[in-house]
Design a protein around this motif. Structure first.
Motif, PDB file in Angstrom:
ATOM      1  N   GLN A 111     -11.435  -0.523   4.421  1.00  0.00           N
ATOM      2  CA  GLN A 111     -10.413  -0.546   3.376  1.00  0.00           C
ATOM      3  C   GLN A 111     -10.413   0.709   2.504  1.00  0.00           C
ATOM      4  OE1 GLN A 111      -7.743  -3.078   2.362  1.00  0.00           O
ATOM      5  NE2 GLN A 111      -8.031  -2.797   4.566  1.00  0.00           N
ATOM      6  N   MET A 160      -1.855   3.731   7.957  1.00  0.00           N
ATOM      7  CA  MET A 160      -2.457   3.000   6.848  1.00  0.00           C
ATOM      8  C   MET A 160      -2.093   1.536   6.993  1.00  0.00           C
ATOM      9  SD  MET A 160      -2.134   3.790   2.746  1.00  0.00           S
ATOM     10  CE  MET A 160      -3.038   5.348   2.895  1.00  0.00           C
ATOM     11  N   SER A 161      -3.082   0.649   6.896  1.00  0.00           N
ATOM     12  CA  SER A 161      -2.841  -0.767   7.173  1.00  0.00           C
ATOM     13  C   SER A 161      -3.735  -1.667   6.335  1.00  0.00           C
ATOM     14  CB  SER A 161      -3.064  -1.051   8.663  1.00  0.00           C
ATOM     15  OG  SER A 161      -3.041  -2.437   8.924  1.00  0.00           O
ATOM     16  N   ASP A 194      -6.877  -2.925   8.204  1.00  0.00           N
ATOM     17  CA  ASP A 194      -7.922  -1.968   8.571  1.00  0.00           C
ATOM     18  C   ASP A 194      -9.283  -2.494   8.107  1.00  0.00           C
ATOM     19  OD1 ASP A 194      -9.533   0.234   9.056  1.00  0.00           O
ATOM     20  OD2 ASP A 194      -7.987   1.666   8.475  1.00  0.00           O
ATOM     21  N   GLY A 250      -9.609   3.368   3.728  1.00  0.00           N
ATOM     22  CA  GLY A 250      -8.492   4.105   4.315  1.00  0.00           C
ATOM     23  C   GLY A 250      -7.145   3.633   3.825  1.00  0.00           C
ATOM     24  N   CYS A 251      -7.108   2.503   3.089  1.00  0.00           N
ATOM     25  CA  CYS A 251      -5.837   1.914   2.635  1.00  0.00           C
ATOM     26  C   CYS A 251      -5.806   1.916   1.116  1.00  0.00           C
ATOM     27  CB  CYS A 251      -5.717   0.487   3.176  1.00  0.00           C
ATOM     28  SG  CYS A 251      -4.117  -0.275   2.861  1.00  0.00           S
ATOM     29  N   ARG A 293      -8.994   7.425   6.117  1.00  0.00           N
ATOM     30  CA  ARG A 293     -10.282   7.576   6.790  1.00  0.00           C
ATOM     31  C   ARG A 293     -10.162   7.932   8.264  1.00  0.00           C
ATOM     32  NH1 ARG A 293     -14.596   8.614   4.386  1.00  0.00           N
ATOM     33  NH2 ARG A 293     -15.920   7.192   5.576  1.00  0.00           N
ATOM     34  N   HIS A 338       0.830  -1.204   0.000  1.00  0.00           N
ATOM     35  CA  HIS A 338       0.000   0.000   0.000  1.00  0.00           C
ATOM     36  C   HIS A 338       0.866   1.257   0.000  1.00  0.00           C
ATOM     37  CE1 HIS A 338       0.784   0.641   4.268  1.00  0.00           C
ATOM     38  NE2 HIS A 338       0.250  -0.522   4.586  1.00  0.00           N
ATOM     39  N   SER A 358      -4.088   6.372   7.809  1.00  0.00           N
ATOM     40  CA  SER A 358      -5.277   5.952   7.091  1.00  0.00           C
ATOM     41  C   SER A 358      -5.962   7.160   6.463  1.00  0.00           C
ATOM     42  CB  SER A 358      -6.245   5.251   8.053  1.00  0.00           C
ATOM     43  OG  SER A 358      -7.531   5.129   7.479  1.00  0.00           O
ATOM     44  N   LYS A 382      -4.616   6.384  13.067  1.00  0.00           N
ATOM     45  CA  LYS A 382      -3.943   5.098  12.897  1.00  0.00           C
ATOM     46  C   LYS A 382      -3.223   5.052  11.554  1.00  0.00           C
ATOM     47  CE  LYS A 382      -8.343   3.060  11.388  1.00  0.00           C
ATOM     48  NZ  LYS A 382      -9.368   2.035  11.680  1.00  0.00           N
TER      49      LYS A 382
END
Length: 365
Positions: A237, A230-231, A234, A239-240, A224, A36, A222, A228
């Motif tokens: 998704q 970006m993962s 999460d 947010g990634c 969103r 990502h 992230s 936190k």
């Protein structure tokens, strides 16, 4: 297999770190699937820049997948096998040249595990207990101790001893520099301590003290939730953002990115404006400019939409070639395996020589 050439990044090369001749730069990436944006800006783009810089032609670069480390959390064999290939494909698609760098799977070299055991015998439980990352993996508080009965019962030994294997990874190649993020600084300090203990115990200067090479880019949060990182894990998704996503998917996620209600001039303030600051960080990373210079470049903007449109355009352009290369590679996994096998042969030559020297020092020759 013929793959599409990834464009060069001459604008970023001039800012890449330059190493003394004979240096060994080492780092591994977790094989957790597609890469990502946070992985790319936090690690891969930096690896590419330093390894492709002609000024570093006399240095050795070793990159790969930390697939032994992945065993602390991945239990599906088919998923792990595919994720390992996806990670290698991502490294190549990002522009890391397998002819200039060693690219391999950690598990291909038995000396990683062998050295890890030797170093484990020199590492105190107290030192491991002070590490914070195992507590995050074990989902316990930072103030908790491994010596509590409940935590001791539910924490896997691999999670606790993870930093020793990480030290063995680095020291096996007598690495001089290790690109790391802020969250790995504590582990690299432990690695230096372990190297010092080994050298002192066996009255040698065998292991160099590896230096931390911190990436210039800040952590990417992230899209969103700016609280936190970006993962891939999460739940939301949106947010990634992955380097393999289409322009339409990228635009859709950026339209939904969290900003704020402040109108007018855009400025960088992670506390007051975390969402906007995260987008500015992304622009900074993609344009290879400092945050300060990036903010100056954005002085003309007066709306969040302008910023989101710019970020979208930059990401689409950055990942255009990478996405195509990645897709071509994943259509021919045998080619990916060939690259990893060739890299393992090169890594094995270095690891076996160093391991024999270690064995001689400790009396196992």
């Amino acid at each position: 297999m013929m793959i599409r050439s990834v464009r060069t990044y001459s604008s970023s090369i001039s800012n890449a770190a330059v190493f003394p001749s004979g240096s060994t730069v080492f780092s591994l990436i977790q094989p957790t699937g597609k890469i990502h944006l946070g992985n790319y800006l936090g690690a891969l783009s930096n690896w590419r820049d330093i390894s492709n810089d002609e000024r570093n032609s006399e240095s050795r670069f070793i990159f790969g997948t930390a697939d032994l480390h992945a065993l602390t959390s991945v239990t599906d064999p088919a998923k792990l096998k595919n994720s390992r290939r996806e990670a290698i494909a991502s490294l190549i698609a990002a522009g890391i040249d397998p002819e200039r760098s060693i690219i391999y799977h950690q598990s291909s070299i038995a000396e990683h595990s062998q050295l890890s055991w030797i170093l484990t015998c020199l590492t105190s439980m107290g030192a491991l207990n002070r590490m914070t990352q195992w507590k995050s993996k074990a989902k316990v508080e930072e103030t908790d101790s491994i010596f509590g009965d409940e935590i001791l019962g539910k924490t896997k030994a691999g999670v606790l001893c993870y930093p020793v294997l990480q030290a063995a990874d680095i020291l096996l190649y007598k690495s001089t520099h290790v690109p790391v993020g802020d969250d790995q600084a504590q582990h690299l300090e432990l690695c230096r301590n372990i190297a010092s203990i080994f050298n002192s115990t066996y009255k040698s200067n065998f292991f160099p003290m590896p230096k931390s090479l911190f990436t210039a880019n800040k952590k990417i949060m992230s899209l969103r939730s700016s609280e936190k990182k970006m993962s891939k894990s999460d739940v939301d998704q949106n947010g990634c953002l992955y380097i393999t996503e289409s322009p339409d998917q990228i635009a859709k996620k950026l339209r939904k990115a969290t900003t704020d209600s402040i109108q007018g001039r855009l400025y960088f303030d992670p506390e007051e404006r975390p969402g906007v600051s995260n987008l500015i960080n992304i622009v900074s990373g993609l344009t290879r400019k400092s945050v300060e210079d990036t903010v100056k470049d954005l002085e003309y903007m007066r709306s969040h939409k302008q910023l989101k449109d710019l970020v979208t355009d930059l990401i689409v352009e950055e990942f255009k070639d990478q996405r195509l290369v990645y897709e071509e590679l994943m259509k021919d996994v045998s080619y990916i395996d060939q690259i990893a096998d060739r890299g393992a042969e090169k890594a094995k030559k270095i690891a076996s020589v160093n391991m024999r020297a270690v064995e001689k020092l400790i009396g196992l020759d």
